[in-house]
Design a protein around this motif. Sequence first.
Motif, mmCIF file in Angstrom:
data_model
loop_
_atom_site.group_PDB
_atom_site.id
_atom_site.type_symbol
_atom_site.label_atom_id
_atom_site.label_comp_id
_atom_site.label_asym_id
_atom_site.label_seq_id
_atom_site.Cartn_x
_atom_site.Cartn_y
_atom_site.Cartn_z
ATOM 1 N N HIS A 1 67.505 -12.127 -21.459
ATOM 2 C CA HIS A 1 66.704 -13.244 -20.965
ATOM 3 C C HIS A 1 67.574 -14.479 -21.037
ATOM 4 C CE1 HIS A 1 64.147 -16.858 -21.425
ATOM 5 N NE2 HIS A 1 63.622 -16.318 -20.337
ATOM 6 N N PHE A 2 67.585 -15.265 -19.963
ATOM 7 C CA PHE A 2 68.419 -16.465 -19.949
ATOM 8 C C PHE A 2 67.591 -17.686 -19.589
ATOM 9 C CE2 PHE A 2 68.643 -14.569 -15.719
ATOM 10 C CZ PHE A 2 68.438 -15.652 -14.865
ATOM 11 N N ALA A 3 68.008 -18.812 -20.125
ATOM 12 C CA ALA A 3 67.352 -20.094 -19.849
ATOM 13 C C ALA A 3 68.325 -21.190 -20.247
ATOM 14 C CB ALA A 3 66.034 -20.225 -20.624
ATOM 15 N N GLY A 4 67.975 -22.420 -19.899
ATOM 16 C CA GLY A 4 68.842 -23.537 -20.269
ATOM 17 C C GLY A 4 68.460 -24.796 -19.537
ATOM 18 N N HIS A 5 69.248 -25.831 -19.781
ATOM 19 C CA HIS A 5 68.951 -27.142 -19.215
ATOM 20 C C HIS A 5 69.312 -27.213 -17.741
ATOM 21 C CE1 HIS A 5 69.310 -28.904 -23.516
ATOM 22 N NE2 HIS A 5 68.053 -28.709 -23.198
ATOM 23 N N MET A 6 68.519 -27.944 -16.996
ATOM 24 C CA MET A 6 68.846 -28.225 -15.604
ATOM 25 C C MET A 6 70.044 -29.166 -15.551
ATOM 26 S SD MET A 6 65.062 -28.770 -13.910
ATOM 27 C CE MET A 6 65.798 -29.505 -12.451
ATOM 28 N N GLY A 7 70.889 -28.935 -14.577
ATOM 29 C CA GLY A 7 71.955 -29.886 -14.304
ATOM 30 C C GLY A 7 73.100 -29.896 -15.290
#
Length: 538
Positions: free
Chosen positions: A192-198
């Motif tokens: 599962h991956f996620a993170g900050h925009m930009g």
Amino acid sequence: MTSPPSPALPTIIALARSGALDRARRLFDEAGLGSVTDEPATLSVRGRLLKDEARRAPAAERPRLWREAGDAYALAADLSGATYHLINAATLALLAGDRPMAEARAQQVLDKLEAGDTGPETPYYLGATRAEALLLLGRAAEAQAALEAACRLAPEAWEDHASTLRQFSLILETRGEDAGWLEPLQPPRSLHFAGHMGVVDTADLRERIDALLAVERIGFAWGALAGGADLIVAEAVLARGGELHLVLPASAAVFRADSAAPLGGDWATRFDAVLEQATSVWVVEPGRQATTMLHIRLAAEIAMGRAVMKAASLASEAVQLLLTDPQGAASATDLIGAHWRRGGRRQVRLDQPRPSGAGRRGRSLPEKPGAGVLAAMLAVTLDGEDGGGDDPASLGRIAAVLAGAARPLTTPVFAGGALHIAFADPAEAARAAGLINGGLGPDGPRIAGHYGVVQLADSPFGGPSVLVGPTTGVASDLLASTPAGAIHVTGSFAAALHGWTHLAGGECPHIGELSRAGEVISLYALTRAGPWTEIGSD
């Protein structure tokens, strides 16, 4: 000459697969099939039902049930000559504590394989069956070689490999032997991956991500597709030939406009390219015209759960990758990471700054739609398969068993022949469903569940708050296909539940699809293996 199979068998098998295990066993007994000794299909179903019962039984009762299941498979093997029945009988004898019987049956399996007396089976099945028989005989080195050879015959049959590895782990545990040699044979991990925009997209960041995917042997990945961290990881997964599964909080067009286009540059073009290559795309609320942070949270819960479900189905592991700005304030990414850590699952964080000051782009998203909340909604019928029940005594029994459950979001409502109850999360709802199911018996209610965003609004007519929104009717629509004594839930409920709880194998199997208003909804069955308790807090 054997008897013909009972016409009741297809119904019994369907009930067992749907999660209505108690009702399936009762129907089996009422049809007089428990005394059948001359029909292999009936004996095989008896063995399967007893195995299901053993998995749910207290530890002290399991050996007897394993033994009875094994004896049923052994009788089926005598009649059919099938190695499938015989290898099941052998392993069940070991679980029941009868090692000599297990070894005798395992040797019979080897003899059949050597003689070519197997019937039409796949090369992988024959190799894995040979390996299992060798393992039961204590010939671990030969079993390892045979299993490795079988896996080479079907290198990407991950589900088959996983089923075999689970069986081998159980055998090795029962024999008190080391299972470490199974590790290299495990299917790829899920991510599962996620993170900050930009976040700043650099060659160094891409190299770090690619190295992580290689070391972790990632083959399957779930996440969203916002410009920045999501897109960079998604591209890396695709570049390595992995399966990419996207879970979006709104339609692709809406989410692109809200999360990729505002960043400028080539983010929107890259969004389109990755979307085209994704293995699957799941939109949590297709009709939405704007992305909210609450829908992002729902999409993340579903994506996390799907990664966990895939890993469980493959006897593998789910890992989370977060790309975060070390100087950034608390964000949705931090909440997603905390939710993952609650389960004690592994997490890797890679620091990568976002542009500061005038270089930072993007738009602020609303927190939620009006009075929106996440709700795990149950619909419960009170009189079996006919629906429409309004027996006050049944309502009273449900109220009594729910005294041990979490407090609902609002007062339960009886309407349209069903009781409607909503909880703050899927773990609370699943526990309540299990209490109702157990309290009213195998021929009691049909229960269906869904997890989504709703409006929790004050009633303009006074009284308790009410749930409003297009997702409030999903659970009740599932009831028509739910048999008495079963608990069926949507894919969003099942996926999120895997993130909120630790489920053992077989507690939430996929059972089919349902078409609703042009949308195909995946269905899952919750068994009563439970308990449905939340994972620990972060």
